[in-house]
Design a protein around this motif. Structure first.
Motif, PDB file in Angstrom:
ATOM      1  N   ASN A   2       0.837  -1.192   0.000  1.00  0.00           N
ATOM      2  CA  ASN A   2       0.000   0.000   0.000  1.00  0.00           C
ATOM      3  C   ASN A   2       0.877   1.250   0.000  1.00  0.00           C
ATOM      4  O   ASN A   2       1.567   1.538   0.978  1.00  0.00           O
ATOM      5  N   GLY A 171      10.071  -8.572   4.965  1.00  0.00           N
ATOM      6  CA  GLY A 171       9.710  -8.699   3.562  1.00  0.00           C
ATOM      7  C   GLY A 171      10.878  -9.352   2.858  1.00  0.00           C
ATOM      8  O   GLY A 171      11.985  -8.811   2.861  1.00  0.00           O
ATOM      9  N   ASP A 191      10.184 -19.900   4.824  1.00  0.00           N
ATOM     10  CA  ASP A 191       8.932 -19.907   5.600  1.00  0.00           C
ATOM     11  C   ASP A 191       9.093 -20.725   6.883  1.00  0.00           C
ATOM     12  O   ASP A 191       8.635 -20.315   7.958  1.00  0.00           O
ATOM     13  N   LEU A 201       2.951 -16.054   7.933  1.00  0.00           N
ATOM     14  CA  LEU A 201       2.849 -15.472   6.598  1.00  0.00           C
ATOM     15  C   LEU A 201       1.671 -14.522   6.518  1.00  0.00           C
ATOM     16  O   LEU A 201       0.533 -14.899   6.824  1.00  0.00           O
ATOM     17  N   PHE A 202       1.934 -13.278   6.111  1.00  0.00           N
ATOM     18  CA  PHE A 202       0.884 -12.269   6.029  1.00  0.00           C
ATOM     19  C   PHE A 202       0.394 -12.101   4.588  1.00  0.00           C
ATOM     20  O   PHE A 202      -0.795 -11.955   4.331  1.00  0.00           O
ATOM     21  N   ASP A 203       1.312 -12.098   3.636  1.00  0.00           N
ATOM     22  CA  ASP A 203       0.931 -11.872   2.247  1.00  0.00           C
ATOM     23  C   ASP A 203       1.982 -12.504   1.347  1.00  0.00           C
ATOM     24  O   ASP A 203       3.145 -12.668   1.737  1.00  0.00           O
ATOM     25  N   LEU A 204       1.578 -12.823   0.121  1.00  0.00           N
ATOM     26  CA  LEU A 204       2.490 -13.425  -0.850  1.00  0.00           C
ATOM     27  C   LEU A 204       2.176 -12.869  -2.220  1.00  0.00           C
ATOM     28  O   LEU A 204       1.053 -13.000  -2.691  1.00  0.00           O
ATOM     29  N   GLU A 205       3.164 -12.232  -2.840  1.00  0.00           N
ATOM     30  CA  GLU A 205       3.007 -11.723  -4.200  1.00  0.00           C
ATOM     31  C   GLU A 205       3.815 -12.596  -5.149  1.00  0.00           C
ATOM     32  O   GLU A 205       4.989 -12.846  -4.920  1.00  0.00           O
TER      33      GLU A 205
END
Length: 206
Positions: A2, A171, A191, A201-205
Motif C-alpha cells: 500500500n 519482507g 517460511d 505469513l501475512f501476504d504473498l506476491e
C-alpha cells in the motif's frame, strides 16, 4: 504494498513517531530505499546494505535524510555451509534468458543494479545479529531482504534479532525452485525458518 496508507501517513504527519523513528533494515539496497517508505517522512531511520561498493557510495552521496545510511557489505551467516551434492530443480539455466545473457555477455548485476556501472563488489561479510545487537545497538522494526540468491543465509545470520520480539515484520524475496535441501534458498525453507522464530505469513506476491 500500500503506497498510500492513511493511518501511517496521519501518524507521521502528527509527529507521533518522531521521538522513536521507525527503523528499517534493507538488505539488497541497490537503487535506494523503496519509495513506499517515504510516507514515514522524518520518522524513518534506514540502514541499507549492498555488496556493490560504488553503488553504495552513490547512494550515500545522494541520501538527503540524515537518518539514512548505506553500507558496502555482503550480509549473511558466517557459519552457513552451502548444501552440496543434492538435486537442483532451478530451471533458470535452461531458459532462453540464461542463453541471451550468455550471448550478449551481460553482467546482470553490473548492468541493472549498479547505476555507476562499476560492478565492484565488497568482500567483507557481516551478520545482522552482530551489527544490530552488538556493534550498532538499535531497535529494528522491519527487515527487507532481496539479494537474488542468499536471502535464507541473511535470515540465518539474524536469528537472534528476529527471535527477540522487536522486529514487526520481514519482507523477503524467495524462489520456489532450487536445491532440494533443508538449507537451500527456497520459499519452503525461508517460511519454515521464520515460522520457527514466531512469524506467520501475512501476504504473498507472485
Amino acid at each position: 504494498m500500500n503506497w498510500k496508507p492513511a493511518l501511517t501517513s496521519y501518524l507521521a504527519k502528527r509527529g507521533v513517531l518522531r521521538d522513536a523513528p521507525f527503523c528499517l533494515v534493507d538488505v539488497g539496497a541497490s537503487g535506494g530505499i523503496d519509495g513506499y517508505w517515504e510516507v514515514l517522512g522524518d520518522s524513518l531511520r534506514a540502514f541499507g546494505f549492498d555488496g556493490l561498493i560504488k553503488e553504495v557510495e552513490r547512494l550515500n552521496a545522494s541520501a538527503g535524510a540524515k537518518d539514512r545510511r548505506y553500507y558496502p557489505y555482503l550480509v549473511g551467516d558466517k557459519d552457513y555451509v552451502p548444501p552440496g551434492g543434492v538435486p537442483d530443480t532451478q530451471p533458470f539455466s535452461r531458459t532462453s534468458a540464461a542463453r541471451a545473457t550468455e550471448i550478449t555477455n551481460t553482467n546482470y548485476a553490473q548492468t541493472y543494479f549498479d547505476q555507476t556501472g562499476a560492478g565492484l563488489y565488497a568482500t567483507e561479510m557481516i551478520e545482522l545479529d552482530q551489527f544490530f545487537l552488538r556493534d550498532h545497538p538499535v531497535d529494528v522494526d522491519f527487515i527487507k531482504v532481496d539479494t537474488d540468491g542468499s536471502d535464507y543465509q541473511v535470515l540465518c545470520g539474524a536469528r537472534e534479532l528476529l527471535a527477540g520480539g522487536q522486529v514487526l515484520g520481514v519482507g523477503v524475496e524467495s524462489q520456489f525452485q532450487g536445491l532440494v535441501h533443508d538449507e537451500s534458498n527456497t520459499f519452503r525453507n525461508i517460511d519454515r525458518l521464520l515460522t520457527g522464530l514466531g512469524f506467520s505469513l501475512f501476504d504473498l506476491e507472485v
